[in-house]
Scaffold this motif. Structure first.
Motif, short mmCIF file in Angstrom:
data_model
loop_
_atom_site.label_atom_id
_atom_site.label_comp_id
_atom_site.label_asym_id
_atom_site.label_seq_id
_atom_site.Cartn_x
_atom_site.Cartn_y
_atom_site.Cartn_z
N LEU A 80 0.68 -1.20 0.07
CA LEU A 80 0.09 -0.09 0.00
C LEU A 80 0.98 1.42 -0.01
CD1 LEU A 80 -2.89 -0.76 2.39
CD2 LEU A 80 -3.09 -0.61 -0.15
N VAL A 81 1.86 1.15 0.82
CA VAL A 81 2.90 2.44 0.75
C VAL A 81 3.53 2.61 -0.56
CG1 VAL A 81 4.76 3.48 1.83
CG2 VAL A 81 3.20 2.50 3.26
N ARG A 94 13.54 7.31 4.83
CA ARG A 94 14.45 6.10 5.14
C ARG A 94 14.16 5.27 6.20
NH1 ARG A 94 19.64 9.61 3.81
NH2 ARG A 94 19.54 9.45 1.41
N LEU A 95 13.43 6.04 7.24
CA LEU A 95 13.02 5.42 8.47
C LEU A 95 11.98 4.28 8.22
CD1 LEU A 95 13.20 5.36 11.85
CD2 LEU A 95 11.31 7.09 11.68
N ALA A 96 11.11 4.45 7.34
CA ALA A 96 10.22 3.74 6.92
C ALA A 96 10.55 2.41 6.09
CB ALA A 96 9.16 4.52 6.06
N TRP A 97 11.46 2.86 5.07
CA TRP A 97 11.61 1.85 4.41
C TRP A 97 12.77 0.71 4.48
CZ3 TRP A 97 16.08 1.14 1.45
CH2 TRP A 97 16.90 2.39 1.39
N ILE A 98 13.67 1.42 5.33
CA ILE A 98 14.85 0.45 5.75
C ILE A 98 14.23 -0.37 6.89
CG2 ILE A 98 16.96 0.74 7.16
CD1 ILE A 98 17.65 3.12 5.13
N VAL A 100 11.27 -7.52 7.62
CA VAL A 100 10.86 -8.25 6.82
C VAL A 100 11.93 -9.47 6.91
CG1 VAL A 100 10.45 -9.08 4.51
CG2 VAL A 100 9.28 -7.21 5.27
N LEU A 101 13.33 -9.03 6.77
CA LEU A 101 14.25 -9.99 6.66
C LEU A 101 14.21 -10.84 8.22
CD1 LEU A 101 16.96 -11.06 5.50
CD2 LEU A 101 18.26 -9.23 6.68
N ALA A 105 5.92 5.33 8.87
CA ALA A 105 4.65 5.30 8.27
C ALA A 105 3.95 6.74 8.64
CB ALA A 105 3.79 4.09 8.41
N VAL A 106 4.10 7.08 9.86
CA VAL A 106 3.42 8.49 10.45
C VAL A 106 4.45 9.53 9.89
CG1 VAL A 106 3.16 9.89 12.73
CG2 VAL A 106 2.60 7.16 12.53
N LEU A 107 5.70 9.40 9.81
CA LEU A 107 6.39 10.28 9.16
C LEU A 107 6.05 10.55 7.64
CD1 LEU A 107 8.94 12.34 9.50
CD2 LEU A 107 10.41 10.42 9.05
#
Length: 130
Positions: free
Chosen positions: A39-40, A53-57, A63-64, A114-116
């Protein structure tokens, strides 16, 4: 362009409950977290506002960690293994409890990202001319 960003905000807000469901554990919560990531990504395609970066990293690392946790759980508790009474008694099973807590911390950091991202989307909404 303004309409696309408004739709992107709605999509990311819809992803937040999925991230919260990710707190359950890596198996059930992992599916919810993957849904939130999709969704993002859709929101990014709509708005072209960079994801923090905080969200995707944090999402990728979480997930890893979830994949490693599931792999260890499958290896330790496979049907051919001798019966055990708990996770600590099985060889390698003692890692599952700390990995679950690392998972939960990762999900909380992803939630903060996500909030950021929602804040960034609202800020970009003010800059876009109608």
């Amino acid at each position: 362009m303004r309409t696309r960003r408004i739709v992107a905000i709605v999509v990311v807000i819809a992803a937040v409950p999925l991230v919260i469901l990710g707190l359950i554990d890596p198996l059930e919560g992992g599916l919810a977290l993957l849904g939130a990531i999709v969704l993002v990504f859709v929101a990014w395609l709509l708005s072209r506002v960079p994801v923090p970066r905080l969200a995707w990293i944090a999402a990728a690392a979480t997930v890893l960690v979830g994949a490693v946790t599931i792999a260890i759980a499958i290896a330790v508790f496979s049907p051919g293994s001798p019966p055990t009474t708990g996770t600590v008694a099985a060889p390698g099973g003692g890692l599952l409890v700390p990995l679950n807590w690392v998972w939960r911390v990762g999900v909380l950091v992803t939630l903060a990202g996500a909030v950021l991202y929602i804040v960034r989307l609202f800020q970009s909404l003010r800059r876009v001319p109608e």
